[in-house]
Each structure stands twice: as structure tokens, then as C-alpha cells.
Enzyme design. Sequence first.
Site: not given
Length: 210
Positions: A100, A102, A140
Site C-alpha cells: 500500500e 508504493h 504483510q
Amino acid sequence: MSNLTSFDNEEQDGYIKIDQYNEQSVKQVASYYPAILKSLGEDPEREGLIKTPERVAKALHFLTHGYDIDAANVLRSAMFEEEYSQMVVVKDIEVYSLCEHHMLPFFGKAHIAYIPDGRIVGLSKIPRVVDAFARRLQVQERLTNQIRDCIQETLNPAGVAIVMECKHMCMAMRGVQKQNSVTTTSAFTGAFENDVTRSEFLRLITASLA
């Protein structure tokens, strides 16, 4: 309004994938890209780029179609009463997501286990839950917890374990540019908070049956 109408699979002399999109949303997203291409020094009117805005818009909708999936309903659609109380492990589940920060891909594998407490779930539903959360703008760490929590709260097993190993293109292609780095995250509930049970899970996901 849903950005993605459906992604349906149809088999006719093999495997055919039929993609359907919300055309209004595709047009809206695509409308920004000629200016973006121009600001990057490109000519949005040259032959190779004429259809790029629409292609990018459709790609983004596909890569984020998890927003339109209720992961808990995926599990509830295939839950069965069963008096099995040993560990169920599904490992090497492919993961594809977008960072979220890049909007670059990260990808790898998830290894998931649960210990049933009177109910089991169809095995294909666990990878589908992974996709439901992975196909969004993610980090993640959050992705790992969301998968764990969904299985725990919906199936209510004696415990859930997940280990995820991913490569991040925001690290490999830009910034620190370390192509071989792998990020590992884990999350556990219930019985897997016990060292012995957790160790068994870790042994199973690293073992080879060959």
C-alpha cells in the site's frame, strides 16, 4: 458500488477465463493515466500507450478485487461437522498482493494450520481466504493477522497458525534494492501459542514428503 462485477471461469475445450469489470469505474481510473504518462515524459498518444490507461485500470481492479469478497462467507460456504481434532496444515499457498505504500507487488507463500474443534472447512477455502485479503492494498503484517483472525473467528477452532514468506518489489526494485531479501511474518492463536504445538507446525511446513 463494486469495482469488479465478477471473475468467472468457464471450461470449453480447456480453461477459459472471463473477466467482467464495472465499466464506469474502469473509465474513471483510466482517465487519470494520460496525465500521469505525460508527467513521466511519455507521449500517451503513441501507439504502444493508447490503450495503456484502460489496461492499467483493469489490472488494478483485478489486483484489488479482494475488497469485493467476504472472506468469512467463503469459509461458511463449506463448513462441516466433523470430530477430527488433529492439526490440519495447508502449506505453500501462493500469495500475490500490492504494497500500500508504493503499490508495487509483493509475493510469496503462506503456510496455514488449524486444529478443528468439531468443525472442519473445505481445504480449497483456505487459499481463497488468503486471496480475499491479499488482493487488496496491503502490508504483510496486517495481511497475516487478517487471515488468522478470519479463520479463528469464523471456524472457531482450537487454534490457528500462519507463517508467510514474501519478497517485496519495493525493496528489490527501488530503495534499498536488495533482490534476495525475504520477509517472514507469523501469527498464532489458541493451541499454537503452546511451544510444543507451534514447533510441530513449524516442522511440518519445513518438512519434505519426497
